[in-house]
Design a protein around this motif. Structure first.
Motif, mmCIF file in Angstrom:
data_model
loop_
_atom_site.group_PDB
_atom_site.id
_atom_site.type_symbol
_atom_site.label_atom_id
_atom_site.label_comp_id
_atom_site.label_asym_id
_atom_site.label_seq_id
_atom_site.Cartn_x
_atom_site.Cartn_y
_atom_site.Cartn_z
ATOM 1 N N THR A 74 0.824 -1.212 0.000
ATOM 2 C CA THR A 74 0.000 0.000 0.000
ATOM 3 C C THR A 74 0.855 1.258 0.000
ATOM 4 O O THR A 74 0.325 2.358 0.154
ATOM 5 C CB THR A 74 -0.942 0.060 1.216
ATOM 6 N N TYR A 84 -7.465 2.750 -1.690
ATOM 7 C CA TYR A 84 -8.389 3.752 -1.158
ATOM 8 C C TYR A 84 -9.705 3.757 -1.942
ATOM 9 O O TYR A 84 -10.794 3.697 -1.366
ATOM 10 C CB TYR A 84 -7.729 5.125 -1.224
ATOM 11 N N ASN A 87 -11.686 0.526 -1.539
ATOM 12 C CA ASN A 87 -12.281 0.535 -0.199
ATOM 13 C C ASN A 87 -13.540 1.394 -0.179
ATOM 14 O O ASN A 87 -14.598 0.964 0.295
ATOM 15 C CB ASN A 87 -11.246 1.042 0.807
ATOM 16 N N MET A 97 -14.112 -4.890 3.423
ATOM 17 C CA MET A 97 -12.960 -5.259 2.594
ATOM 18 C C MET A 97 -11.819 -5.815 3.429
ATOM 19 O O MET A 97 -11.306 -5.140 4.320
ATOM 20 C CB MET A 97 -12.470 -4.039 1.818
ATOM 21 N N PHE A 278 2.184 13.559 -1.915
ATOM 22 C CA PHE A 278 1.415 13.330 -0.692
ATOM 23 C C PHE A 278 -0.016 12.858 -0.983
ATOM 24 O O PHE A 278 -0.916 13.048 -0.186
ATOM 25 C CB PHE A 278 1.432 14.565 0.221
ATOM 26 N N PRO B 72 -8.065 7.347 8.350
ATOM 27 C CA PRO B 72 -8.738 8.327 7.489
ATOM 28 C C PRO B 72 -8.675 7.966 6.003
ATOM 29 O O PRO B 72 -9.683 7.998 5.306
ATOM 30 C CB PRO B 72 -7.991 9.627 7.791
ATOM 31 N N ASN B 73 -7.487 7.639 5.493
ATOM 32 C CA ASN B 73 -7.367 7.256 4.080
ATOM 33 C C ASN B 73 -6.085 6.461 3.915
ATOM 34 O O ASN B 73 -5.349 6.270 4.891
ATOM 35 C CB ASN B 73 -7.373 8.497 3.165
ATOM 36 N N THR B 74 -5.829 5.997 2.705
ATOM 37 C CA THR B 74 -4.581 5.256 2.476
ATOM 38 C C THR B 74 -3.663 6.002 1.524
ATOM 39 O O THR B 74 -2.641 5.458 1.108
ATOM 40 C CB THR B 74 -4.842 3.849 1.896
ATOM 41 N N VAL B 75 -4.000 7.228 1.163
ATOM 42 C CA VAL B 75 -3.163 7.917 0.185
ATOM 43 C C VAL B 75 -2.160 8.900 0.801
ATOM 44 O O VAL B 75 -1.126 9.166 0.194
ATOM 45 C CB VAL B 75 -3.985 8.602 -0.935
ATOM 46 N N GLU B 76 -2.431 9.427 1.993
ATOM 47 C CA GLU B 76 -1.395 10.197 2.686
ATOM 48 C C GLU B 76 -0.285 9.200 3.037
ATOM 49 O O GLU B 76 -0.557 8.138 3.612
ATOM 50 C CB GLU B 76 -1.954 10.814 3.977
ATOM 51 N N ALA B 80 -0.583 5.426 4.529
ATOM 52 C CA ALA B 80 -0.308 4.293 3.625
ATOM 53 C C ALA B 80 0.705 3.351 4.266
ATOM 54 O O ALA B 80 0.577 2.131 4.206
ATOM 55 C CB ALA B 80 0.205 4.801 2.286
ATOM 56 N N LEU B 99 -10.239 -3.394 6.274
ATOM 57 C CA LEU B 99 -9.815 -1.997 6.182
ATOM 58 C C LEU B 99 -11.040 -1.106 6.055
ATOM 59 O O LEU B 99 -11.953 -1.400 5.273
ATOM 60 C CB LEU B 99 -8.925 -1.805 4.950
ATOM 61 N N CYS B 100 -11.051 -0.022 6.816
ATOM 62 C CA CYS B 100 -12.131 0.953 6.685
ATOM 63 C C CYS B 100 -11.539 2.359 6.620
ATOM 64 O O CYS B 100 -11.088 2.896 7.630
ATOM 65 C CB CYS B 100 -13.101 0.821 7.854
ATOM 66 N N SER B 101 -11.515 2.911 5.412
ATOM 67 C CA SER B 101 -11.106 4.311 5.244
ATOM 68 C C SER B 101 -12.265 5.174 5.689
ATOM 69 O O SER B 101 -13.385 4.991 5.227
ATOM 70 C CB SER B 101 -10.826 4.623 3.773
ATOM 71 N N ASP B 103 -12.368 8.852 6.205
ATOM 72 C CA ASP B 103 -12.513 10.306 6.130
ATOM 73 C C ASP B 103 -13.691 10.764 5.297
ATOM 74 O O ASP B 103 -14.148 11.889 5.436
ATOM 75 C CB ASP B 103 -11.206 11.026 5.777
ATOM 76 N N SER B 104 -14.219 9.884 4.460
ATOM 77 C CA SER B 104 -15.376 10.312 3.675
ATOM 78 C C SER B 104 -16.680 10.063 4.439
ATOM 79 O O SER B 104 -17.715 10.579 4.076
ATOM 80 C CB SER B 104 -15.418 9.562 2.351
ATOM 81 N N MET B 108 -19.158 5.526 9.740
ATOM 82 C CA MET B 108 -18.804 4.121 9.595
ATOM 83 C C MET B 108 -17.953 3.603 10.741
ATOM 84 O O MET B 108 -17.963 2.416 11.026
ATOM 85 C CB MET B 108 -18.066 3.906 8.277
ATOM 86 N N TYR B 112 -18.019 -0.293 12.933
ATOM 87 C CA TYR B 112 -16.952 -1.270 13.158
ATOM 88 C C TYR B 112 -16.725 -1.499 14.648
ATOM 89 O O TYR B 112 -16.427 -2.613 15.069
ATOM 90 C CB TYR B 112 -15.668 -0.835 12.441
#
Lengths: 332, 332
Positions: A74, A84, A87, A97, A278, B72-76, B80, B99-101, B103-104, B108, B112
């Motif tokens: 990831t 992301y 998910n 997931m 980022f 929050p997310n997996t892209v920062e 990640a 996995l539960c992102s 921030d959107s 949710m 969990y």
């Protein structure tokens, strides 16, 4: 029979056939049931005009509402972004997931595929370069970027069009003599089409081009040697370079700095993926952007549409070009 | 009794007590069993010298071997990297990870947590800034970076020491007049201690310092205005800047370029996190590195050690400094 106002339910079928709900369920799922019961249920289904789709989905007993995602890691930005968006696409549909990062232990991939066979998860979305993976026919599996067999849908960017677009952009931006640099898996996979698309674009636009192709594990220094060979009197003969990924473009930009070549004045560079600093800021280089959120939606839709009559073998989604500082800005 | 070569199993207890395996399981899990059976099982346990830990863990009926990660997310990049290392730490122990992102859709997170209450997952690891989250006492939950209550362990980097280390490094590298820039959540959280640590370091090393503190959502332009105010005759009065994250440092480096300040010659910059280009290449800036893989291991260990007599409320793991091109190189 009274007129049905809404779509008939499984209960209606049971009532009509004069059997228990469980009997209807068994018939619909193809489980053994005494012949007379089976006939009565089938007649009731026909009489009430049941749609196979609607009840088969509602009845499948083993539904876990859980999907597993297999992905090398990831931390590579393209993978991070896929994780992301897949998910989010699943959570939006109230699916859970399971994540399995596989690059440290490819053996784990098989375990998750076996879980899908045993109905412990409803299906798998997998991006894998494991050539030994065994996926039996009928396993709910959607592949990303590498075909896992004729009966398994594979979702990918339109890599051929992306390569072609890179060549066309470099031509539009005034390049005459370009290079394609590639490092990656030697397995057959969709991203390999970037090369063919680029060649095609160069030929149609009359660009002179050369290629340098390395396999995973080959030393990056071979790219530096290749570029150095093409420098005469301090000047690189290439005025444009297409790199197979943004990651490679990032490395090549460093190499070009070491070789005292200015980007984009002396040589323009285009990568592939659409990586952002980022994860959310500007692009790391000028790039062919993969439609990650559309790839994610497509994978999830295809996986959950289990009663679709036809599974498309290969779905290519459109890419786009984005300026990221390593090409000349376009004048419009 | 024959000598046991390996640790005794539940089967050995059943054999010794002359009861069924299920009876041993019930006794161990505190379920109702006839008094004579209970006594025989307990005697067998004592005789064979069973370790409560080993059998209690193996027998817990509701074990799902699944942990949920809320992030929050997996892209920062920092997130990640956490996702990746927590995933590996769990897979290595044959645990699955949901996995539960978040921030959107922060709502949710509560779902969990409720799953954990209902034993649908064995526990939760959560990095969340949701102030409305309700976590009942006894829910297996490990927090990252923000305390979720006195009975819930929180794992974090030693943020105070990290701030202090940044000040000390800037002092070692010759800085006299430094700034701390921060943008982030206004909630109480562990990363806020970076500021206090930095102040402490400045005071102990006799550095003059100023601070500019923004909250999430404030415009970045306020940093540019702050820095511009500190320029006289083209020269920035600060010779060192500590940014609360590498992400902020990245933005500040762009601002400094716009303001014609050279890094590191005119001003040295240190970030926080240990972000690497493309997840694996060199550091994006000189930085205080968070021990992500150790944080991941600690979270997983604490969560799975359910029989531990004491849950430590706050665990701070040591950080380190890494050179990443935005400070002067140290001469050794």
């Amino acid at each position: 029979m009274k007129k049905e106002l809404s779509a008939p339910t499984m209960k209606d079928v049971a009532r009509e056939a004069g059997v228990a709900l469980g009997t209807v369920s068994k018939v619909v799922n193809g489980l053994p049931v005494g012949e007379p019961y089976k006939r009565r249920v089938e007649e009731a289904i026909q009489k009430l005009n049941y749609q196979v789709n609607s009840y088969a989905q509602g009845l499948k007993a083993s539904r876990t509402h859980t999907i597993a995602l297999l992905i090398p890691n990831t931390v590579e930005p393209f993978f991070a972004s896929l994780v992301y968006h897949i998910n989010l696409a699943l959570l939006r549909r109230k699916y859970r997931m399971l994540l399995c990062s596989t690059d440290s232990d490819p053996g784990m991939e098989q375990e998750y595929i076996d879980m899908a066979r045993q109905n412990k998860v409803d299906g798998i979305i997998g991006l894998t370069y494991n050539p030994n993976l065994k996926i039996e026919e009928g396993t709910p599996f959607i592949a990303i970027d590498r075909s896992m067999g004729p009966k398994i849908s594979c979702v990918t960017s339109d890599n051929f069009a992306g390569g072609q677009l890179a060549a066309e952009k470099l031509a539009d931006l005034g390049c005459k003599n370009v290079a394609f640099l590639r490092i990656g898996s030697s397995l057959t996979n969709e991203p390999n089409k970037r090369k063919a698309g680029f060649e095609n674009g160069c030929l149609s636009r009359g660009l002179h081009y050369e290629m340098k192709i390395l396999n995973d594990g080959d030393p990056y220094e071979e790219f530096e040697a290749f570029l150095t060979e093409h420098i005469q009197d301090g000047k690189l003969s290439f005025d444009g370079i297409f790199c197979v990924t943004d990651h490679l473009a990032y490395e090549i930009l460093k190499t070009l700095r070491r070789l005292n070549q200015r980007v984009p004045e002396d040589v323009q560079v285009i990568g592939f993926d659409g990586t952002r600093h980022f994860g959310s800021l500007e692009y790391t280089c000028s790039t062919i952007v993969q439609p990650v959120s559309e790839i994610a939606e497509m994978c999830v839709e295809l996986l959950l549409q289990e009663n679709a009559p036809v599974k498309p073998p290969l779905i290519c989604l459109p890419v786009s070009y984005a300026y990221g500082g390593t090409t000349l800005e376009e004048r419009n």
